[in-house]
Design an enzyme around this catalytic site. Structure first.
Site, PDB file in Angstrom:
ATOM      1  N   TYR A 180      -8.278   4.484  14.997  1.00  0.00           N
ATOM      2  CA  TYR A 180      -8.547   5.581  15.651  1.00  0.00           C
ATOM      3  C   TYR A 180      -9.777   4.870  16.802  1.00  0.00           C
ATOM      4  O   TYR A 180     -10.819   4.109  15.660  1.00  0.00           O
ATOM      5  CB  TYR A 180      -9.122   6.703  15.515  1.00  0.00           C
ATOM      6  CG  TYR A 180      -8.916   7.802  15.431  1.00  0.00           C
ATOM      7  CD1 TYR A 180      -8.495   8.197  17.572  1.00  0.00           C
ATOM      8  CD2 TYR A 180     -10.559   8.507  14.939  1.00  0.00           C
ATOM      9  CE1 TYR A 180      -9.211   9.433  17.725  1.00  0.00           C
ATOM     10  CE2 TYR A 180     -11.202   9.998  15.804  1.00  0.00           C
ATOM     11  CZ  TYR A 180     -10.369  10.047  17.379  1.00  0.00           C
ATOM     12  OH  TYR A 180     -10.458  10.935  18.275  1.00  0.00           O
ATOM     13  N   TYR A 190     -15.408  13.103  12.225  1.00  0.00           N
ATOM     14  CA  TYR A 190     -14.413  12.208  11.301  1.00  0.00           C
ATOM     15  C   TYR A 190     -14.946  11.508  10.093  1.00  0.00           C
ATOM     16  O   TYR A 190     -15.611  10.458  10.555  1.00  0.00           O
ATOM     17  CB  TYR A 190     -14.048  11.669  12.456  1.00  0.00           C
ATOM     18  CG  TYR A 190     -12.693  10.869  12.351  1.00  0.00           C
ATOM     19  CD1 TYR A 190     -11.319  10.622  12.210  1.00  0.00           C
ATOM     20  CD2 TYR A 190     -13.255   9.666  11.790  1.00  0.00           C
ATOM     21  CE1 TYR A 190     -10.054  10.234  12.336  1.00  0.00           C
ATOM     22  CE2 TYR A 190     -11.877   8.323  11.962  1.00  0.00           C
ATOM     23  CZ  TYR A 190     -10.585   9.029  11.674  1.00  0.00           C
ATOM     24  OH  TYR A 190      -9.205   8.274  11.143  1.00  0.00           O
TER      25      TYR A 190
HETATM   26  N1  LIG Z   1      -3.102  12.593  14.039  1.00  0.00           N
HETATM   27  C1  LIG Z   1      -4.337  11.664  14.776  1.00  0.00           C
HETATM   28  O1  LIG Z   1      -4.903  11.640  15.877  1.00  0.00           O
HETATM   29  C2  LIG Z   1      -4.355  10.027  14.398  1.00  0.00           C
HETATM   30  C3  LIG Z   1      -4.923   9.383  16.228  1.00  0.00           C
HETATM   31  C4  LIG Z   1      -5.483   7.574  15.838  1.00  0.00           C
HETATM   32  C5  LIG Z   1      -5.136   7.054  14.431  1.00  0.00           C
HETATM   33  N2  LIG Z   1      -3.989   8.358  13.627  1.00  0.00           N
HETATM   34  C6  LIG Z   1      -4.221   7.371  12.337  1.00  0.00           C
HETATM   35  O2  LIG Z   1      -2.007   7.476  11.706  1.00  0.00           O
HETATM   36  C7  LIG Z   1      -1.741   6.848  10.754  1.00  0.00           C
HETATM   37  C8  LIG Z   1      -0.392   8.250  10.461  1.00  0.00           C
HETATM   38  O3  LIG Z   1      -1.124   9.617  10.714  1.00  0.00           O
HETATM   39  P1  LIG Z   1      -0.990  11.025  11.811  1.00  0.00           P
HETATM   40  O4  LIG Z   1      -1.988  11.756  11.752  1.00  0.00           O
HETATM   41  O5  LIG Z   1       0.033  10.638  12.222  1.00  0.00           O
HETATM   42  O6  LIG Z   1      -0.308  11.836  10.204  1.00  0.00           O
HETATM   43  P2  LIG Z   1       0.792  11.452   9.019  1.00  0.00           P
HETATM   44  O7  LIG Z   1       0.477  13.405   8.639  1.00  0.00           O
HETATM   45  O8  LIG Z   1       1.860  11.790   9.727  1.00  0.00           O
HETATM   46  O9  LIG Z   1       0.520  10.499   8.471  1.00  0.00           O
HETATM   47  C9  LIG Z   1      -0.105  10.049   7.416  1.00  0.00           C
HETATM   48  C10 LIG Z   1       0.997   9.754   6.232  1.00  0.00           C
HETATM   49  O10 LIG Z   1       0.066   9.789   4.628  1.00  0.00           O
HETATM   50  C11 LIG Z   1       0.763   9.254   3.890  1.00  0.00           C
HETATM   51  N3  LIG Z   1      -0.424   8.967   2.796  1.00  0.00           N
HETATM   52  C12 LIG Z   1      -1.642   9.642   2.531  1.00  0.00           C
HETATM   53  N4  LIG Z   1      -1.594   8.916   0.912  1.00  0.00           N
HETATM   54  C13 LIG Z   1      -1.077   8.093   1.125  1.00  0.00           C
HETATM   55  C14 LIG Z   1      -1.284   7.097  -0.292  1.00  0.00           C
HETATM   56  N5  LIG Z   1      -2.149   7.111  -1.381  1.00  0.00           N
HETATM   57  N6  LIG Z   1       0.210   6.281  -0.003  1.00  0.00           N
HETATM   58  C15 LIG Z   1       0.679   6.353   0.791  1.00  0.00           C
HETATM   59  N7  LIG Z   1       1.172   7.417   1.914  1.00  0.00           N
HETATM   60  C16 LIG Z   1      -0.119   7.599   2.033  1.00  0.00           C
HETATM   61  C17 LIG Z   1       0.812  11.025   4.052  1.00  0.00           C
HETATM   62  O11 LIG Z   1       1.667  11.367   3.113  1.00  0.00           O
HETATM   63  C18 LIG Z   1       1.439  11.172   5.513  1.00  0.00           C
HETATM   64  O12 LIG Z   1       2.831  11.202   4.966  1.00  0.00           O
HETATM   65  C19 LIG Z   1      -3.246   7.173  10.561  1.00  0.00           C
HETATM   66  O13 LIG Z   1      -3.081   6.200   9.879  1.00  0.00           O
HETATM   67  C20 LIG Z   1      -4.041   7.884  11.094  1.00  0.00           C
HETATM   68  O14 LIG Z   1      -5.337   7.932  10.732  1.00  0.00           O
HETATM   69  C21 LIG Z   1      -4.101   9.598  13.555  1.00  0.00           C
END
Ligand SMILES: NC(=O)c1ccc[n+]([C@@H]2O[C@H](COP(=O)([O-])OP(=O)(O)OC[C@H]3O[C@@H](n4cnc5c(N)ncnc54)[C@H](O)[C@@H]3O)[C@@H](O)[C@H]2O)c1
Length: 300
Positions: A180, A190
């Site tokens: 991000y 954030y």
């Molecule tokens: N949603 C946004 O706005 C956004 C923007 C840019 C990047 N991202 C990134 O996308 C990726 C996915 O996130 P998302 O937003 O789709 O949410 P999401 O909730 O679908 O995914 C996050 C996942 O991480 C898992 N998790 C947390 N701690 C963990 C651990 N110790 N071991 C294994 N799994 C663990 C959670 O159970 C969850 O399934 C992340 O890296 C996030 O930072 C998200």
């Protein structure tokens, strides 16, 4: 015709526990391109996820455009904070959400994959997980423990996974994570050291691309995705405002969809992207190019 064809390939998507996040959308796009998909799910979320699947609550979102359903070949427990089971403290190992799952560490995941599918069972590794216990605290107030936990789970976990899973990838293998733009620009709210974790993740992407490229012949990239109201993002507390802000100010104003990210992930994981490694690819409707928000009275 030039198509994304992942037939015969197997992907591991780490970080799927519901149908609302980027990991799920990526899994769906990979399956749509013909890959078989196994997922790694955080033990505290595992039972809820299995329940939702069993009770058909995700049937609608699992439907792929040709009518097939997204199937998970395996659902493995994974806590990416631990490289080996011995690294997990006793209170975690004996916790009711963990104790029945077997080895939930990264090493445990590698072992299960090879015992289920043989020595080199993977073509695609997706890292789609992040966590910061103090995400609502500004950096100025974050504790050392909170900061290190954010960097451990959200950045080091990629290194740990590449160390143990790169040898399981077949020729032409690809690793992809999600980042991000808070890594490079200030996004107020954030917090918890997540901005630091994403900066580390992006730098590590370049170094791992070089090192794992030379050692294993694989590619390593990261997608810098725009804000999306997933379960993890909702923990930030202001995700709705972040989504609205981007659609108001980005070059393309229709809201970003998780499938936009899924489709780019499928491309980057495919042989069509054989020349791309070590890069940050923006999938954010162009928002990262802006140096100033759009003024109220004009849209250009
Ligand atoms: N949603 C946004 O706005 C956004 C923007 C840019 C990047 N991202 C990134 O996308 C990726 C996915 O996130 P998302 O937003 O789709 O949410 P999401 O909730 O679908 O995914 C996050 C996942 O991480 C898992 N998790 C947390 N701690 C963990 C651990 N110790 N071991 C294994 N799994 C663990 C959670 O159970 C969850 O399934 C992340 O890296 C996030 O930072 C998200």
């Amino acid at each position: 015709m030039l198509t994304i064809d992942l037939t015969g390939k197997r992907a591991l998507v780490a970080g799927v526990a519901d149908d609302g996040g980027y990991g799920f959308a990526i899994a769906k796009s990979l399956a749509e391109a013909g890959a078989s998909v196994v997922v790694g799910t955080w033990p505290p979320a595992l039972n809820i996820f299995l329940n939702l699947l069993e009770r058909g609550k995700m049937d609608e979102s699992r439907r792929i455009s040709d009518g097939r359903m997204l199937e998970f070949e395996r659902i493995y427990p994974l806590d990416a904070a631990y490289d080996t089971l011995a690294d997990a403290p006793d209170d975690v190992r004996t916790n009711k959400r963990y104790k029945e799952t077997g080895d939930f560490s990264i090493a445990g995941l590698a072992e299960r994959l090879t015992s289920d599918f043989g020595d080199r069972p993977l073509d695609i590794l997706i890292h789609s997980l992040a966590n910061a216990p103090e995400v609502r605290k500004p950096l100025l107030e974050v504790s050392r423990g909170g900061y290190l936990a954010a960097v451990s789970v959200s950045a080091y976990s990629l290194i740990g996974m590449v160390q143990r899973l790169a040898p399981l990838l077949r020729e032409g293998g690809s690793v992809l994570s999600l980042t991000y733009m808070a890594s490079e620009r200030v996004i107020p709210g954030y917090g918890g050291g997540m901005s630091s974790a994403k900066a580390a993740l992006e730098s590590d992407t370049r170094v791992l691309a070089f090192e794992a490229g030379r050692k294993h012949g694989i590619r390593v990239n990261t997608i810098s995705a725009g804000p999306w109201a997933s379960r993890a993002a909702s923990a930030i507390g202001i995700i709705g405002a972040m989504v609205d802000y981007v659609s108001h100010n980005a070059p393309l104003t229709e809201p970003l969809n998780a499938d936009d990210v899924g489709h780019v992930a499928a491309f980057l994981s495919s042989p069509l992207a054989a020349g791309i490694t070590g890069t940050v690819v923006y999938v954010d409707k162009g928002y990262h190019t802006m140096g100033m928000g759009v003024l109220e009275q004009s849209s250009h």
